[in-house]
Design a protein around this motif. Structure first.
Motif, PDB file in Angstrom:
ATOM      1  N   ILE A 223      12.240 -15.101  52.961  1.00  0.00           N
ATOM      2  CA  ILE A 223      12.562 -14.438  54.229  1.00  0.00           C
ATOM      3  C   ILE A 223      13.000 -15.484  55.252  1.00  0.00           C
ATOM      4  N   VAL A 224      14.158 -15.237  55.834  1.00  0.00           N
ATOM      5  CA  VAL A 224      14.633 -16.063  56.954  1.00  0.00           C
ATOM      6  C   VAL A 224      14.798 -15.151  58.161  1.00  0.00           C
ATOM      7  N   HIS A 225      14.951 -15.765  59.326  1.00  0.00           N
ATOM      8  CA  HIS A 225      14.992 -14.960  60.555  1.00  0.00           C
ATOM      9  C   HIS A 225      16.204 -15.286  61.408  1.00  0.00           C
ATOM     10  N   GLY A 226      16.378 -14.432  62.408  1.00  0.00           N
ATOM     11  CA  GLY A 226      17.401 -14.698  63.408  1.00  0.00           C
ATOM     12  C   GLY A 226      18.321 -13.511  63.594  1.00  0.00           C
ATOM     13  N   SER A 227      19.386 -13.762  64.346  1.00  0.00           N
ATOM     14  CA  SER A 227      20.339 -12.689  64.596  1.00  0.00           C
ATOM     15  C   SER A 227      21.686 -13.070  63.986  1.00  0.00           C
ATOM     16  N   ALA A 228      22.772 -12.934  64.763  1.00  0.00           N
ATOM     17  CA  ALA A 228      24.117 -13.100  64.191  1.00  0.00           C
ATOM     18  C   ALA A 228      24.331 -14.414  63.420  1.00  0.00           C
ATOM     19  N   PRO A 229      23.818 -15.582  63.891  1.00  0.00           N
ATOM     20  CA  PRO A 229      24.074 -16.809  63.116  1.00  0.00           C
ATOM     21  C   PRO A 229      23.508 -16.737  61.696  1.00  0.00           C
ATOM     22  N   THR A 230      22.344 -16.108  61.539  1.00  0.00           N
ATOM     23  CA  THR A 230      21.756 -15.984  60.195  1.00  0.00           C
ATOM     24  C   THR A 230      22.617 -15.052  59.340  1.00  0.00           C
ATOM     25  N   VAL A 231      23.077 -13.966  59.967  1.00  0.00           N
ATOM     26  CA  VAL A 231      23.930 -13.019  59.230  1.00  0.00           C
ATOM     27  C   VAL A 231      25.213 -13.725  58.787  1.00  0.00           C
ATOM     28  N   ASP A 232      25.825 -14.489  59.675  1.00  0.00           N
ATOM     29  CA  ASP A 232      27.060 -15.201  59.313  1.00  0.00           C
ATOM     30  C   ASP A 232      26.820 -16.146  58.144  1.00  0.00           C
ATOM     31  N   PHE A 233      25.692 -16.824  58.179  1.00  0.00           N
ATOM     32  CA  PHE A 233      25.375 -17.723  57.054  1.00  0.00           C
ATOM     33  C   PHE A 233      25.308 -16.922  55.748  1.00  0.00           C
ATOM     34  N   LEU A 234      24.577 -15.797  55.780  1.00  0.00           N
ATOM     35  CA  LEU A 234      24.355 -15.031  54.539  1.00  0.00           C
ATOM     36  C   LEU A 234      25.661 -14.464  53.987  1.00  0.00           C
ATOM     37  N   ILE A 235      26.542 -14.008  54.888  1.00  0.00           N
ATOM     38  CA  ILE A 235      27.769 -13.384  54.365  1.00  0.00           C
ATOM     39  C   ILE A 235      28.823 -14.425  53.960  1.00  0.00           C
ATOM     40  N   ASP A 236      28.637 -15.664  54.403  1.00  0.00           N
ATOM     41  CA  ASP A 236      29.599 -16.717  54.024  1.00  0.00           C
ATOM     42  C   ASP A 236      29.118 -17.589  52.867  1.00  0.00           C
ATOM     43  N   GLU A 237      27.827 -17.656  52.637  1.00  0.00           N
ATOM     44  CA  GLU A 237      27.253 -18.566  51.624  1.00  0.00           C
ATOM     45  C   GLU A 237      27.721 -18.141  50.224  1.00  0.00           C
ATOM     46  N   PRO A 238      28.493 -19.011  49.547  1.00  0.00           N
ATOM     47  CA  PRO A 238      29.077 -18.589  48.258  1.00  0.00           C
ATOM     48  C   PRO A 238      28.044 -18.272  47.178  1.00  0.00           C
ATOM     49  N   ARG A 239      26.848 -18.858  47.280  1.00  0.00           N
ATOM     50  CA  ARG A 239      25.865 -18.618  46.217  1.00  0.00           C
ATOM     51  C   ARG A 239      25.227 -17.228  46.322  1.00  0.00           C
ATOM     52  N   ILE A 240      25.440 -16.561  47.446  1.00  0.00           N
ATOM     53  CA  ILE A 240      24.904 -15.199  47.582  1.00  0.00           C
ATOM     54  C   ILE A 240      25.946 -14.213  47.056  1.00  0.00           C
ATOM     55  N   LYS A 241      25.545 -13.407  46.082  1.00  0.00           N
ATOM     56  CA  LYS A 241      26.511 -12.570  45.361  1.00  0.00           C
ATOM     57  C   LYS A 241      26.637 -11.170  45.945  1.00  0.00           C
ATOM     58  N   ALA A 242      25.621 -10.706  46.644  1.00  0.00           N
ATOM     59  CA  ALA A 242      25.678  -9.324  47.132  1.00  0.00           C
ATOM     60  C   ALA A 242      24.867  -9.198  48.413  1.00  0.00           C
ATOM     61  N   ILE A 243      25.290  -8.261  49.263  1.00  0.00           N
ATOM     62  CA  ILE A 243      24.604  -8.033  50.541  1.00  0.00           C
ATOM     63  C   ILE A 243      24.235  -6.556  50.633  1.00  0.00           C
ATOM     64  N   SER A 244      22.963  -6.292  50.912  1.00  0.00           N
ATOM     65  CA  SER A 244      22.542  -4.934  51.249  1.00  0.00           C
ATOM     66  C   SER A 244      22.322  -4.919  52.753  1.00  0.00           C
ATOM     67  N   PHE A 245      23.024  -4.035  53.437  1.00  0.00           N
ATOM     68  CA  PHE A 245      22.898  -3.962  54.895  1.00  0.00           C
ATOM     69  C   PHE A 245      22.547  -2.537  55.301  1.00  0.00           C
ATOM     70  N   VAL A 246      21.616  -2.411  56.244  1.00  0.00           N
ATOM     71  CA  VAL A 246      21.355  -1.121  56.893  1.00  0.00           C
ATOM     72  C   VAL A 246      21.276  -1.396  58.380  1.00  0.00           C
ATOM     73  N   GLY A 247      22.032  -0.620  59.175  1.00  0.00           N
ATOM     74  CA  GLY A 247      21.983  -0.830  60.623  1.00  0.00           C
ATOM     75  C   GLY A 247      23.105  -0.090  61.315  1.00  0.00           C
ATOM     76  N   SER A 248      23.539  -0.645  62.425  1.00  0.00           N
ATOM     77  CA  SER A 248      24.510   0.063  63.263  1.00  0.00           C
ATOM     78  C   SER A 248      25.931  -0.078  62.718  1.00  0.00           C
ATOM     79  N   ASP A 249      26.818   0.772  63.222  1.00  0.00           N
ATOM     80  CA  ASP A 249      28.218   0.775  62.767  1.00  0.00           C
ATOM     81  C   ASP A 249      28.887  -0.570  63.000  1.00  0.00           C
ATOM     82  N   LYS A 250      28.639  -1.117  64.200  1.00  0.00           N
ATOM     83  CA  LYS A 250      29.382  -2.320  64.593  1.00  0.00           C
ATOM     84  C   LYS A 250      29.023  -3.494  63.666  1.00  0.00           C
TER      85      LYS A 250
END
Ligand code: NAD
Length: 521
Positions: A223-250
């Protein structure tokens, strides 16, 4: 009676009240099966929504910490994927027992950080626990297919894990949504880096401790924490193969487009505007109590909350009874035994909700029950909004078009069932819808013609149990593999097919290679 009296966990483990916490502890990360204090320079204060007292500070995990979590998950994947399904199943059996054991502890954390009532928080845990319980049946859910495709030749298919996967969670279900992701992801052999909502990460951390106690090895769940910077890391990190997201439209649209552009699989559940159609032949008191519960429960902060009531013909005369029912609901701190709804998540959210209520009046609708400015005597500083009902609402008004995410029900009146269907089908969202009627043919027509992914017939919040999937559609989802159920398992796995030839005789000598397209016939 104390809401905690049934628990077997020691009382001291709970934070059981809304009392001011003398020395708030920082929220830890969970990396390599250890609670880790962050070296962050940016911290996010987390307030109890009932009092606005500080509960904890949540770190914006540093770049090094984010990399450490992925390093740990990547290393763990090499061995975790090789563990047998029976080993993972045994761990999952233990995990569900531990969640049951610490059910009240999880619920208390949710009430404190998120604000919902303790009883509702127990439901939040239960709906996640059921996903973990269903994952225990993996041994009959992950079987592949096999066909003898030619003489001596067969093709068989397997579902294999993807690798390191990430989950980015919203504030409104601090246990359920982490548990929509974790059990199906790890039972299929993946390892996980999760970012819970920075507004209420406590339940996810308890879940991590329980996973470790159940035998989940180091690095399988981080588990890691934070807001947009953590999200940017997760969606850009090549070793992460899939993202499950639940939240707002934006946030969802951004994560989906950038995540998929980076070659990742992304499942994204977004916002909603759920309609309940009330036919004149409905059982009036059952329908009204179901709608009031679904509109105002959890202070309306559920993606499947009923936020629009559509009265058809004479049922518009029932609004008075609905108002009386709504007035009986007790709005107070979530640990109070008589609480029906607690506060909304933040002062900003309260201000936004109250602004949308005002916009309805400005647009010519009528506020027939006004929950603005509500202050329970014991919680004068909380983010409370009382149940609110607005009639005379029409498409185009902001209170109809926007997801209010508060205890606000807007009422639209139409003349016929066809008008009601047309209204729902024209809405950009398609999470859930319900109809209240005693007529089988009306219900049958409705379910056939309605364009929403989860349909309730005399059921206000038709969220399927995890042997099915959560099936919002239209603007309520991006991606095509739903959370949990078969689709959830497919999201976290990729197919491998093996075609094998074991000749029953090898008499024929071959002196020239065949270069034609193999037909396998
Ligand atoms: P949110 O989008 O604000 O936050 C969700 C996650 O995204 C959080 O972890 C947050 O840190 C991150 N995030 C927020 N803004 C971001 C940005 N600009 N860039 C990158 N990351 C960002 O949502 P919320 O307020 O926590 O949750 C409420 C919303 O979630 C509602 O719209 C509700 O309908 C929706 N929801 C949908 C479902 C569903 O299954 N359809 C279920 C629960 C909640």
């Amino acid at each position: 009676a104390s809401p905690f009296s049934t628990s077997s966990v020691r009382m001291v483990d709970y934070i059981t009240t809304h009392d001011k916490i003398a020395n708030p502890q920082n929220t830890k990360m969970f990396i390599d099966n250890q609670l880790v204090e962050s070296k962050a320079s940016t911290w996010i204060d987390l307030h109890d929504p009932a009092t606005n007292n500080i509960v904890t500070r949540v770190p914006q995990s540093t770049p090094d910490e984010l990399v450490a979590a992925v390093d740990s998950a990547e290393k763990a994947f090499k061995t975790w994927r090789r563990t047998t399904l029976l080993t993972r199943q045994q761990i999952m059996f233990k995990f569900v027992q531990l969640i049951r054991r610490d059910w009240d502890r999880l619920a208390a954390s949710i009430t404190l950080e998120q604000g919902k009532t303790f009883a509702d928080a127990r439901g939040d845990v239960l709906r996640g626990l059921q996903v973990a319980e269903t994952a225990c049946g993996i041994t009959s859910q992950l079987t592949g297919e096999l066909l003898e495709v030619s003489k001596d030749m067969e093709t068989r298919s397997y579902r294999e894990p993807l690798g390191v996967v990430a989950a980015i969670c919203p504030f409104n279900f601090p246990a359920m949504i982490p548990l929509w992701c974790l059990p199906p992801a790890i039972i299929t052999g993946n390892t996980v880096v999760m970012k819970p909502s920075e507004r209420d990460p406590g339940a996810a951390l308890i879940i991590a401790e329980l996973a470790k106690e159940a035998g989940v090895p180091d690095g399988v769940f981080n588990i890691v924490h934070g807001s947009a910077p953590t999200v940017d890391f997760l969606i850009d990190e090549p070793r992460i193969k899939a993202i499950s997201f639940v939240g707002s439209d934006k946030a969802g649209a951004y994560i989906y487009s950038r995540g998929t552009a980076n070659g990742k699989r992304v499942q994204a559940n977004l916002g909603a505007k759920n309609h309940a159609i009330i036919m004149p032949d409905a059982n009036k008191s059952q329908a009204l109590s179901a709608i009031a519960g679904a509109a105002f429960g959890a202070a309306g902060q559920r993606c499947m909350a009923v936020s629009v009531m559509v009265t058809v013909g004479k049922s518009k005369e029932w609004v008075g009874d609905l108002i009386e029912m709504a007035k009986k609901l007790v709005v107070t701190g979530g640990f109070e035994p008589d609480a029906d709804l607690g506060p909304v998540i933040s002062p900003q959210s309260k201000a936004r909700i109250e602004g949308l209520i005002q916009s309805a009046a400005d647009d010519g609708a009528e506020i027939v029950l006004d929950g603005r400015g509500y202050k329970p005597a014991k919680y004068p500083n909380g983010n409370f909004v009382g149940p609110t009902i607005i009639t005379g609402v029409k498409p185009g008004m902001a209170c109809y078009e926007q997801e209010i995410f508060g205890p606000v029900l807007v009422v639209v009146n139409v003349d016929t069932l066809d008008d009601a269907i047309e209204l729902v089908n024209a809405n950009r969202y398609g999470n859930g819808v319900a109809i209240f009627t005693k007529s089988g043919p009306v219900a049958a027509k409705f379910q056939r013609e309605i364009e929403a992914g989860q349909v309730g017939i005399n059921v206000p919040i038709p969220v399927p149990l995890p042997m099915f999937s959560f099936t919002g559609n239209k603007g309520s989802i991006l991606g095509d593999l739903n959370f949990y159920g078969k689709a959830g398992l497919h999201f976290y796995t990729q197919l491998k097919t093996v075609t094998a030839l074991w000749k029953s005789d090898d008499a024929d000598a071959v002196d020239k290679a065949s270069v034609n397209m193999p037909t396998q016939s």
